[in-house]
Design a protein around this motif. Sequence first.
Motif, PDB file in Angstrom:
ATOM      1  N   VAL A  16      55.426  70.695  32.175  1.00 35.05           N
ATOM      2  CA  VAL A  16      54.888  69.376  32.502  1.00 35.05           C
ATOM      3  C   VAL A  16      53.577  69.544  33.263  1.00 35.05           C
ATOM      4  N   LEU A  17      52.527  68.908  32.769  1.00 37.91           N
ATOM      5  CA  LEU A  17      51.252  68.858  33.458  1.00 37.91           C
ATOM      6  C   LEU A  17      51.239  67.608  34.331  1.00 37.91           C
ATOM      7  N   HIS A  18      51.149  67.796  35.634  1.00 37.51           N
ATOM      8  CA  HIS A  18      51.145  66.684  36.573  1.00 37.51           C
ATOM      9  C   HIS A  18      49.702  66.327  36.920  1.00 37.51           C
ATOM     10  N   ARG A  19      49.381  65.064  36.813  1.00 37.13           N
ATOM     11  CA  ARG A  19      48.051  64.565  37.159  1.00 37.13           C
ATOM     12  C   ARG A  19      48.116  63.953  38.557  1.00 37.13           C
ATOM     13  N   LEU A  20      47.255  64.421  39.400  1.00 35.98           N
ATOM     14  CA  LEU A  20      47.183  63.886  40.760  1.00 35.98           C
ATOM     15  C   LEU A  20      46.225  62.707  40.785  1.00 35.98           C
ATOM     16  N   ARG A  24      36.735  69.451  38.479  1.00 36.79           N
ATOM     17  CA  ARG A  24      35.532  69.849  37.728  1.00 36.79           C
ATOM     18  C   ARG A  24      35.210  68.858  36.631  1.00 36.79           C
ATOM     19  N   ARG A  25      35.230  69.281  35.383  1.00 32.87           N
ATOM     20  CA  ARG A  25      34.890  68.393  34.268  1.00 32.87           C
ATOM     21  C   ARG A  25      36.115  67.676  33.700  1.00 32.87           C
ATOM     22  N   GLN A  26      37.221  67.723  34.391  1.00 31.31           N
ATOM     23  CA  GLN A  26      38.456  67.117  33.911  1.00 31.31           C
ATOM     24  C   GLN A  26      38.652  65.724  34.516  1.00 31.31           C
ATOM     25  N   PRO A  27      39.426  64.873  33.861  1.00 32.40           N
ATOM     26  CA  PRO A  27      39.635  63.528  34.413  1.00 32.40           C
ATOM     27  C   PRO A  27      40.569  63.505  35.629  1.00 32.40           C
ATOM     28  N   TYR A  28      41.386  64.548  35.794  1.00 35.10           N
ATOM     29  CA  TYR A  28      42.362  64.572  36.885  1.00 35.10           C
ATOM     30  C   TYR A  28      42.424  65.944  37.537  1.00 35.10           C
ATOM     31  N   ARG A  29      42.879  65.969  38.770  1.00 35.39           N
ATOM     32  CA  ARG A  29      43.303  67.211  39.429  1.00 35.39           C
ATOM     33  C   ARG A  29      44.736  67.441  38.960  1.00 35.39           C
ATOM     34  N   THR A  30      45.138  68.703  38.739  1.00 30.90           N
ATOM     35  CA  THR A  30      46.431  68.954  38.089  1.00 30.90           C
ATOM     36  C   THR A  30      47.178  70.162  38.647  1.00 30.90           C
ATOM     37  N   TYR A  31      48.466  70.196  38.326  1.00 29.13           N
ATOM     38  CA  TYR A  31      49.328  71.360  38.499  1.00 29.13           C
ATOM     39  C   TYR A  31      50.419  71.261  37.446  1.00 29.13           C
ATOM     40  N   MET A  32      51.228  72.299  37.291  1.00 28.27           N
ATOM     41  CA  MET A  32      52.288  72.309  36.280  1.00 28.27           C
ATOM     42  C   MET A  32      53.635  72.622  36.918  1.00 28.27           C
ATOM     43  N   THR A  33      54.684  72.116  36.271  1.00 19.94           N
ATOM     44  CA  THR A  33      56.048  72.536  36.580  1.00 19.94           C
ATOM     45  C   THR A  33      56.738  72.875  35.267  1.00 19.94           C
ATOM     46  N   CYS A  34      57.754  73.702  35.370  1.00 20.74           N
ATOM     47  CA  CYS A  34      58.577  74.018  34.210  1.00 20.74           C
ATOM     48  C   CYS A  34      59.925  74.532  34.703  1.00 20.74           C
ATOM     49  N   VAL A  35      60.845  74.632  33.774  1.00 19.20           N
ATOM     50  CA  VAL A  35      62.177  75.136  34.083  1.00 19.20           C
ATOM     51  C   VAL A  35      62.456  76.312  33.161  1.00 19.20           C
ATOM     52  N   VAL A  36      63.033  77.365  33.722  1.00 17.48           N
ATOM     53  CA  VAL A  36      63.474  78.509  32.931  1.00 17.48           C
ATOM     54  C   VAL A  36      64.996  78.520  32.962  1.00 17.48           C
ATOM     55  N   THR A  37      65.605  78.542  31.779  1.00 17.45           N
ATOM     56  CA  THR A  37      67.054  78.552  31.673  1.00 17.45           C
ATOM     57  C   THR A  37      67.471  79.588  30.638  1.00 17.45           C
ATOM     58  N   ASP A  38      68.303  80.519  31.044  1.00 19.81           N
ATOM     59  CA  ASP A  38      68.867  81.521  30.128  1.00 19.81           C
ATOM     60  C   ASP A  38      67.817  82.181  29.249  1.00 19.81           C
ATOM     61  N   GLY A  39      66.724  82.628  29.852  1.00 13.54           N
ATOM     62  CA  GLY A  39      65.690  83.339  29.124  1.00 13.54           C
ATOM     63  C   GLY A  39      64.813  82.468  28.252  1.00 13.54           C
ATOM     64  N   SER A  40      64.826  81.161  28.496  1.00  8.70           N
ATOM     65  CA  SER A  40      64.034  80.243  27.696  1.00  8.70           C
ATOM     66  C   SER A  40      63.189  79.359  28.604  1.00  8.70           C
TER      67      SER A  40
END
Length: 166
Positions: free
Chosen positions: A159-163, A138-154
Motif C-alpha cells: 500500500v502506497l500511503h499519501r500524506l 519533489r516532482r510528485q503530487p504527494y509525500r509518501t511511504y509504503m506498508t505491506c504484510v508478509v505472510t508465510d513467505g508471501s
Amino acid sequence: MRLLLMSDTHVPLRARRLPDELLSAADEADVVIHAGDWVDVATLDLLEGRARRLVGVFGNNDGAELRARLPETARVELGGLRFGVVHETGAARGREARCSARYPDLDVLVFGHSHIPWDTEAPGGLRLLNPGSPTDRRRQPYRTYMTCVVTDGSLGEVVLHRLPMR
C-alpha cells in the motif's frame, strides 16, 4: 508480519520532524525499513527507540556519523522472504534487469533516492519497492511511504500511503 517502508526523510532539511501518521505506522509495524537519506542522527535515534525492529542503510546525503552506524546495503529474512535494502539503484531505465542481475538471491529490494514511488517486478521475480519520501515530494503530487504484510513467505498487498499536503 507488518512492514513499514520509508526513505529520504531528510530531517531537518525538508521537514522539521517526521509526520505523525508515519510515526503511528512505525509504532504499529513489526519491522521498519528505511532506505537511506536520514540526514540527521536524531531521526535514526527516534526510530530505533520506537520500532520493534529497524533495518536501515545510509544514503548519499548521510554524513560520517550515520555512515558509522548504518551499512550501505542490508539483507534480512522477514517472514520467509529475502529482503535487501539499498539507497540508490541508478537510472529508472533498465532498473529491473540491472537489479535482477545484481541481487539474484533476493525476493524484495527496497530502495530510495529518487523520492518517486516505485513498485515493479523484475525478470526472475525480484520485487522492487521505493516508498518515495514522507517529507519531500519533489516532482510528485504527494509525500509518501509504503506498508505491506508478509505472510508465510508471501508478500501481501503493498500500500502506497499519501500524506496530506502541508
